[in-house]
Write a protein that holds these residues in place. Structure first.
Motif, PDB file in Angstrom:
ATOM      1  N   ASP A   1      28.171  34.091  76.671  1.00 42.53           N
ATOM      2  CA  ASP A   1      27.276  34.060  77.730  1.00 42.53           C
ATOM      3  C   ASP A   1      27.047  32.585  78.332  1.00 42.53           C
ATOM      4  O   ASP A   1      26.558  31.882  77.893  1.00 42.53           O
ATOM      5  N   PRO A   2      27.890  32.565  79.268  1.00 36.68           N
ATOM      6  CA  PRO A   2      27.757  31.078  80.053  1.00 36.68           C
ATOM      7  C   PRO A   2      26.549  30.684  80.430  1.00 36.68           C
ATOM      8  O   PRO A   2      26.221  29.449  80.533  1.00 36.68           O
ATOM      9  N   ARG A   3      25.534  31.363  80.914  1.00 33.76           N
ATOM     10  CA  ARG A   3      24.201  31.071  80.986  1.00 33.76           C
ATOM     11  C   ARG A   3      23.797  30.566  79.933  1.00 33.76           C
ATOM     12  O   ARG A   3      22.834  29.606  80.205  1.00 33.76           O
ATOM     13  N   ALA A   4      23.876  31.061  78.777  1.00 34.22           N
ATOM     14  CA  ALA A   4      22.957  30.580  77.603  1.00 34.22           C
ATOM     15  C   ALA A   4      23.305  29.041  77.386  1.00 34.22           C
ATOM     16  O   ALA A   4      22.288  28.471  76.840  1.00 34.22           O
ATOM     17  N   SER A   5      24.385  28.646  77.538  1.00 33.47           N
ATOM     18  CA  SER A   5      24.629  27.209  77.326  1.00 33.47           C
ATOM     19  C   SER A   5      23.840  26.218  78.224  1.00 33.47           C
ATOM     20  O   SER A   5      23.867  25.031  78.039  1.00 33.47           O
ATOM     21  N   HIS A   6      23.472  26.939  79.272  1.00 40.87           N
ATOM     22  CA  HIS A   6      22.651  25.855  80.243  1.00 40.87           C
ATOM     23  C   HIS A   6      21.121  25.974  80.000  1.00 40.87           C
ATOM     24  O   HIS A   6      20.472  25.212  80.851  1.00 40.87           O
ATOM     25  N   ALA A   7      20.700  26.717  79.107  1.00 47.25           N
ATOM     26  CA  ALA A   7      19.247  26.839  78.979  1.00 47.25           C
ATOM     27  C   ALA A   7      18.617  25.542  78.554  1.00 47.25           C
ATOM     28  O   ALA A   7      19.288  24.624  77.542  1.00 47.25           O
ATOM     29  N   THR A   8      17.591  25.143  79.075  1.00 42.43           N
ATOM     30  CA  THR A   8      16.870  23.814  78.809  1.00 42.43           C
ATOM     31  C   THR A   8      15.727  23.692  78.027  1.00 42.43           C
ATOM     32  O   THR A   8      15.121  22.586  78.026  1.00 42.43           O
ATOM     33  N   SER A   9      15.345  24.876  77.541  1.00 43.30           N
ATOM     34  CA  SER A   9      13.980  24.943  76.653  1.00 43.30           C
ATOM     35  C   SER A   9      14.210  26.085  75.448  1.00 43.30           C
ATOM     36  O   SER A   9      15.190  26.797  75.412  1.00 43.30           O
ATOM     37  N   ASP A  10      13.406  25.904  74.329  1.00 45.34           N
ATOM     38  CA  ASP A  10      13.859  26.761  73.298  1.00 45.34           C
ATOM     39  C   ASP A  10      13.411  28.162  73.815  1.00 45.34           C
ATOM     40  O   ASP A  10      13.950  28.993  73.367  1.00 45.34           O
ATOM     41  N   LEU A  11      12.256  28.529  74.677  1.00 45.59           N
ATOM     42  CA  LEU A  11      12.313  30.086  75.055  1.00 45.59           C
ATOM     43  C   LEU A  11      13.492  30.240  75.913  1.00 45.59           C
ATOM     44  O   LEU A  11      13.759  31.429  75.679  1.00 45.59           O
TER      45      LEU A  11
ATOM     46  N   VAL B   1       6.400  38.564  71.377  1.00 49.95           N
ATOM     47  CA  VAL B   1       6.179  37.336  72.008  1.00 49.95           C
ATOM     48  C   VAL B   1       6.295  36.202  70.902  1.00 49.95           C
ATOM     49  O   VAL B   1       6.789  35.212  71.313  1.00 49.95           O
ATOM     50  N   GLN B   2       5.928  36.312  69.987  1.00 49.79           N
ATOM     51  CA  GLN B   2       5.781  35.471  68.861  1.00 49.79           C
ATOM     52  C   GLN B   2       7.330  34.983  68.219  1.00 49.79           C
ATOM     53  O   GLN B   2       7.412  33.640  68.308  1.00 49.79           O
ATOM     54  N   ASP B   3       8.211  36.126  68.427  1.00 46.94           N
ATOM     55  CA  ASP B   3       9.447  35.572  68.240  1.00 46.94           C
ATOM     56  C   ASP B   3      10.383  34.734  69.302  1.00 46.94           C
ATOM     57  O   ASP B   3      11.044  33.679  69.048  1.00 46.94           O
ATOM     58  N   LEU B   4       9.953  35.150  70.652  1.00 47.94           N
ATOM     59  CA  LEU B   4      10.429  34.602  71.705  1.00 47.94           C
ATOM     60  C   LEU B   4       9.827  32.910  71.733  1.00 47.94           C
ATOM     61  O   LEU B   4      10.796  32.050  72.335  1.00 47.94           O
ATOM     62  N   THR B   5       8.729  32.851  71.484  1.00 52.68           N
ATOM     63  CA  THR B   5       8.223  31.726  71.830  1.00 52.68           C
ATOM     64  C   THR B   5       8.445  30.697  70.218  1.00 52.68           C
ATOM     65  O   THR B   5       7.822  29.434  70.504  1.00 52.68           O
ATOM     66  N   GLY B   6       9.001  31.239  69.332  1.00 54.31           N
ATOM     67  CA  GLY B   6       9.144  30.485  68.021  1.00 54.31           C
ATOM     68  C   GLY B   6       8.070  30.247  67.113  1.00 54.31           C
ATOM     69  O   GLY B   6       8.053  29.668  66.324  1.00 54.31           O
ATOM     70  N   TYR B   7       6.974  31.124  67.367  1.00 52.47           N
ATOM     71  CA  TYR B   7       5.963  30.910  66.338  1.00 52.47           C
ATOM     72  C   TYR B   7       6.249  31.469  65.185  1.00 52.47           C
ATOM     73  O   TYR B   7       5.619  30.890  64.033  1.00 52.47           O
ATOM     74  N   THR B   8       7.132  32.560  64.997  1.00 48.10           N
ATOM     75  CA  THR B   8       7.496  32.894  63.749  1.00 48.10           C
ATOM     76  C   THR B   8       8.983  32.281  63.107  1.00 48.10           C
ATOM     77  O   THR B   8       9.404  32.648  62.377  1.00 48.10           O
ATOM     78  N   ALA B   9       9.381  31.200  63.782  1.00 53.42           N
ATOM     79  CA  ALA B   9      10.734  30.673  63.402  1.00 53.42           C
ATOM     80  C   ALA B   9      11.011  30.244  62.025  1.00 53.42           C
ATOM     81  O   ALA B   9      11.925  30.288  61.340  1.00 53.42           O
ATOM     82  N   ASP B  10       9.845  29.636  61.638  1.00 57.02           N
ATOM     83  CA  ASP B  10       9.756  29.101  60.100  1.00 57.02           C
ATOM     84  C   ASP B  10       8.969  30.005  59.180  1.00 57.02           C
ATOM     85  O   ASP B  10       8.835  29.665  58.022  1.00 57.02           O
ATOM     86  N   LEU B  11       8.901  31.307  59.614  1.00 61.17           N
ATOM     87  CA  LEU B  11       8.326  32.079  58.621  1.00 61.17           C
ATOM     88  C   LEU B  11       9.499  33.115  58.023  1.00 61.17           C
ATOM     89  O   LEU B  11      10.241  33.315  58.525  1.00 61.17           O
ATOM     90  N   ALA B  12       9.320  33.696  56.788  1.00 61.77           N
ATOM     91  CA  ALA B  12      10.316  34.469  55.974  1.00 61.77           C
ATOM     92  C   ALA B  12      10.261  35.763  56.649  1.00 61.77           C
ATOM     93  O   ALA B  12       8.955  36.252  57.114  1.00 61.77           O
ATOM     94  N   PRO B  13      11.502  36.175  56.961  1.00 69.96           N
ATOM     95  CA  PRO B  13      11.220  37.758  57.699  1.00 69.96           C
ATOM     96  C   PRO B  13      10.823  38.749  56.966  1.00 69.96           C
ATOM     97  O   PRO B  13      11.067  38.679  55.847  1.00 69.96           O
ATOM     98  N   GLY B  14      10.540  40.024  57.503  1.00 73.93           N
ATOM     99  CA  GLY B  14      10.382  40.978  56.686  1.00 73.93           C
ATOM    100  C   GLY B  14       8.900  41.251  56.217  1.00 73.93           C
ATOM    101  O   GLY B  14       8.717  42.111  55.403  1.00 73.93           O
TER     102      GLY B  14
END
Length: 235
Positions: free
Chosen positions: A6-16, A71-84
């Motif tokens: 995905d060529p656009r993905a490499s240009h993303a400038t924010s975590d979101l 929304v939590q996953d997109l914004t990274g709120y759950t990034a450090d939580l164990a899945p499931g």
């Protein structure tokens, strides 16, 4: 995070933006597809992916629904939580995945887990992997548990999975077979030439280990009514 393809993905400038682009790519959706689902425009979806955008919560909810996540996953709120941690889906069912689809889900490269017998017993750890000519390739340190074990051709297990927390569904793929350390310089150069993702753990991992699977299996948890899933009753 790997955004190859995905060529656009490499240009993303924010975590979101990176999360939106990665999720869209994983689902195989175009900008137009996401825009239609979210009631937006392809240009604005591209703006979210490529710029440091701060969209409002109403749009984030629509975008998360369009990408079949939260929304939590997109914004990274759950990034450090164990899945499931979520509840099981209503009338969820388990189904087997055929070998051909297992390889499709592995998608050529990514991050999975290796289980191998080490000096202190069975060990499981995450690895970057690449599929090359039907083998799964790992780059590791010469003194690592994986490298030491593979010198004797022991069997290892490799697993990758994906969890969709929003709908309590997911899949896992398991490969089992002998591992070997590649020592022939010509073969090492050939394999390294085909590898386009490097270990996240950093430099010093130049030893090539391959897994030649003798068994490839997979399982999927389906939840009737979730996007892309038949809404009929479970078997």
């Amino acid at each position: 995070m790997n955004t190859d393809g995905d060529p656009r993905a490499s240009h993303a400038t924010s975590d979101l933006g990176r999360r939106v682009a990665s999720r869209r790519t994983r689902l195989g959706l175009s900008l137009e597809d996401v825009a239609e689902r979210a009631g937006s425009t392809p240009g604005f979806i591209a703006y979210v992916e490529e710029q440091a955008a701060t969209p409002g919560i109403e749009f984030l909810v629509r975008l998360a629904n369009a990408l079949e996540t939260t929304v939590q996953d997109l914004t990274g709120y759950t990034a450090d939580l164990a899945p499931g941690a979520g509840r099981a889906g209503y009338r969820a069912r388990m189904e087997e995945i055929g070998e051909a689809e297992c390889w499709e889900l592995l998608d050529g490269h990514g991050v999975g887990r290796v289980a191998v017998e080490g000096r202190d017993g069975l060990m499981v750890f995450p690895v970057n992997y690449q599929v090359v000519d039907g083998d799964v390739v790992f780059m590791t340190a010469a003194d690592s548990t994986l490298a030491r074990a593979s010198t004797s051709g022991v069997e290892i297990a490799f697993e990758e999975d994906h969890l969709d927390e929003a709908f309590s569904r997911g899949w896992s793929v398991l490969l089992v077979g002998p591992a070997r350390t590649v020592s022939d310089e010509t073969e090492v150069r050939r394999i390294k030439g085909a590898v386009h993702s490097t270990p996240w753990a950093g430099d010093g991992r130049d030893t090539v280990v391959t897994l030649s699977p003798r068994r490839v299996t997979g399982r999927r948890i389906q939840v009737p009514g979730a996007p892309g899933t038949p809404s009929g009753p479970a078997d």
